[in-house]
Design a protein around this motif. Structure first.
Motif, PDB file in Angstrom:
ATOM      1  N   ALA A   1       0.860  -1.112  -0.106  1.00 17.39           N
ATOM      2  CA  ALA A   1      -0.021  -0.031   0.219  1.00 17.39           C
ATOM      3  C   ALA A   1       0.892   1.392  -0.058  1.00 17.39           C
ATOM      4  CB  ALA A   1      -1.049   0.033   1.092  1.00 17.39           C
ATOM      5  N   GLU A   2       0.948   1.950  -1.149  1.00 23.16           N
ATOM      6  CA  GLU A   2       1.504   3.047  -1.419  1.00 23.16           C
ATOM      7  C   GLU A   2       1.022   4.257  -1.665  1.00 23.16           C
ATOM      8  OE1 GLU A   2       4.990   3.291  -1.029  1.00 23.16           O
ATOM      9  OE2 GLU A   2       5.671   1.362  -0.824  1.00 23.16           O
ATOM     10  N   ARG A   3       1.185   5.279  -0.722  1.00 19.52           N
ATOM     11  CA  ARG A   3       0.315   6.480  -0.800  1.00 19.52           C
ATOM     12  C   ARG A   3       1.270   7.624  -1.743  1.00 19.52           C
ATOM     13  NH1 ARG A   3      -1.694  10.554   3.971  1.00 19.52           N
ATOM     14  NH2 ARG A   3      -3.280  11.887   2.633  1.00 19.52           N
ATOM     15  N   LEU A   4       0.553   8.355  -2.064  1.00 25.88           N
ATOM     16  CA  LEU A   4       1.517   9.692  -3.107  1.00 25.88           C
ATOM     17  C   LEU A   4       1.309  10.702  -2.108  1.00 25.88           C
ATOM     18  CD1 LEU A   4       2.792  10.709  -5.647  1.00 25.88           C
ATOM     19  CD2 LEU A   4       0.644  11.277  -6.537  1.00 25.88           C
ATOM     20  N   PHE A   5       2.462  11.043  -1.530  1.00 30.11           N
ATOM     21  CA  PHE A   5       2.539  12.161  -0.612  1.00 30.11           C
ATOM     22  C   PHE A   5       1.452  12.311   0.384  1.00 30.11           C
ATOM     23  CE2 PHE A   5       5.395  13.443  -3.954  1.00 30.11           C
ATOM     24  CZ  PHE A   5       6.648  13.784  -3.442  1.00 30.11           C
ATOM     25  N   SER A   6       0.641  13.406   0.022  1.00 34.21           N
ATOM     26  CA  SER A   6      -0.499  13.667   1.049  1.00 34.21           C
ATOM     27  C   SER A   6      -1.918  13.649   0.136  1.00 34.21           C
ATOM     28  CB  SER A   6      -0.655  15.006   1.861  1.00 34.21           C
ATOM     29  OG  SER A   6       0.584  15.056   2.815  1.00 34.21           O
TER      30      SER A   6
END
Length: 473
Positions: free
Chosen positions: A59-64
């Motif tokens: 699970a990789e989030r892009l910045f905020s």
């Protein structure tokens, strides 16, 4: 974590915790789903999303932003791109083999398989380029800078890597960083430096991305064949922090003058390397270092060090002695209570103070005070338990009932509606039909957008409006 690294660490806490690109949030991945946390203060860690529907691998989030790339254990070959605030799955892609790692920046999304890498335009998820027939990369080791430089290993026996310009889709240069196989590498936040470690784990090297010249060589310790679990630069690129399967976390300091010297060094060789695709300045070096960039007696401690070097040289080769004494030691350290657990370590600003953050696979986040003026031993100031969902948080389930699995190779599906009963589905009252292409592109653009500086309260009425009861007649 790869099987090899898991054997080296010997233990597992059941969680995989990783930070986003600027260390302002983190994701906690487990067999029960994944959760996203915002790191706004030392005393409080805010949970902003919780999904507990299936076994998650990545699970990789892009910045905020609201964009999260998700890979599940049930479909390890499929990448799901989600808008977590809306509870929608925007699109999904299937690949020939299992996905081992996913990297994101503002313009690119990179998917790494064991023998290939796929590069997408993050704004529309269009496949731009693929790198195939790579050397076996069982750990899915690769790193993507914010300027879209991509580094990945090109040998399964030696520590050679390729720097590829994922923005312009062109090869840059090759670097022989170590004699043995690479185990960790990462770009600095500004993309000008690249830190590497080999499977031996005793030496950390930092290279100039511009020409492949070596900037620093840090000695982590004297133990042989340790496994590096984490290797990250601080946001300011002044420090590198490394953790391993030992009980010590090391922080190394980058000298700005060394960066300037590396950028100016061997201009002719660097130009040749760019044309041939190979950087030769590190060929032949070992885990004790190469015989390039030797320091003089003054920089090595004057007459005393010179005498000691000459004395030891009677028993060891000259290049080995010189490089051991020229290697920089840790500027600061952390002594862990238990060895064998994997820690993801970063240096970040929390409430305008420099902190060392250690996210452990046991499900805890440890915050340490870091004195950047004198270094030394870091002091633990707070520990947060991230193992269980926090109370009073709006939870959104994006699992859905995916029945359309007829995706071949690398193709985008149209099965992107939230499942019945999800938070987004209740809010919008959407029927059970499929999302249109225009809706999908709109959601993707909205998910990618994020405020540069978060000045809006974490939970406002626009993000999480009250649910309006729906009467079914």
């Amino acid at each position: 974590m790869s099987d090899t690294n898991q054997k080296c660490f010997g233990k597992t806490g059941g969680f995989s915790i990783n930070f986003n690109q600027d260390y302002t949030s983190l994701s906690v991945v487990s067999k029960q789903g994944y959760r996203l946390f915002s790191l706004s203060s030392v005393d409080r860690v805010d949970e902003i999303f919780c999904s507990h529907d299936e076994d998650i691998r990545i699970a990789e989030r892009l910045f905020s932003s609201s964009l999260v790339a998700v890979v599940t254990a049930s479909e390890p070959h499929k990448l799901k791109v989600c808008h977590f605030k809306k509870g929608t799955e925007i699109c999904n892609y299937s690949y020939p083999k299992d996905i081992l790692s996913v990297k994101l920046n503002r313009s690119r999304l990179v998917v790494c398989l064991e023998d290939s890498i796929y590069i997408h335009n993050i704004r529309d998820m269009r496949l731009l380029h693929s790198i195939k027939n790579m050397a076996p990369n069982a750990a899915g080791l690769c790193t993507l800078s914010l300027s879209s430089h991509l580094a990945y290993p090109i040998s399964s026996t030696a520590g050679e890597l390729q720097i590829f310009d994922a923005g312009n889709l062109t090869s840059r240069l090759k670097i022989k960083a170590h004699d043995s196989q690479l185990s960790a590498m990462n770009f600095s936040f500004n993309g000008t430096l690249l830190a590497t470690a080999s499977e031996k784990g005793t030496v950390i090297r930092v290279f100039c991305v511009k020409n492949g010249q070596r900037v620093h060589e840090f000695r982590r310790g004297l133990k042989r064949h340790v496994s590096i679990g984490s290797l990250n630069f601080s946001i300011c690129a002044s420090y590198v922090v490394a953790s391993s399967n030992t009980e010590t976390v090391h922080i190394f300091r980058i000298d700005p003058k060394s960066i300037e010297q590396a950028e100016r060094r061997n201009c002719i060789d660097a130009a040749t390397a760019t044309n041939t695709g190979t950087s030769n300045n590190n060929e032949g070096d070992s885990e004790t270092g190469s015989d390039s960039d030797k320091a003089d007696d003054a920089s090595n401690g004057g007459w005393g060090m010179s005498f000691l070097t000459k004395a030891v040289s009677a028993y060891f080769p000259t290049n080995v002695v010189t490089d051991v004494f020229s290697q920089d030691r840790a500027y600061a350290t952390v002594q862990l209570t238990e060895a064998g657990l994997r820690y993801e370590c970063v240096i970040a600003k929390v409430e305008k103070e420099t902190r060392l953050l250690l996210a452990c696979e046991d499900g805890f986040l440890y915050m340490y005070d870091f004195d950047d003026s004198k270094g030394g031993e870091c002091k633990l100031i707070r520990a947060h338990d991230l193992r269980l969902p926090l109370h009073g948080i709006t939870e959104v389930d994006i699992g859905g009932n995916e029945n359309d699995t007829s995706v071949l190779n690398v193709s985008m599906t149209n099965s992107m509606m939230p499942a019945p009963g999800t938070y987004a589905g209740v809010l919008k009252g959407r029927p059970g039909d499929r999302m249109s292409d225009s809706d999908r592109c709109r959601d993707l653009r909205e998910a990618v957008e994020y405020p540069i500086k978060s000045t809006i309260p974490l939970y406002d009425e626009m993000q999480f409006p009250p649910v309006t009861p729906i009467t079914v007649e």
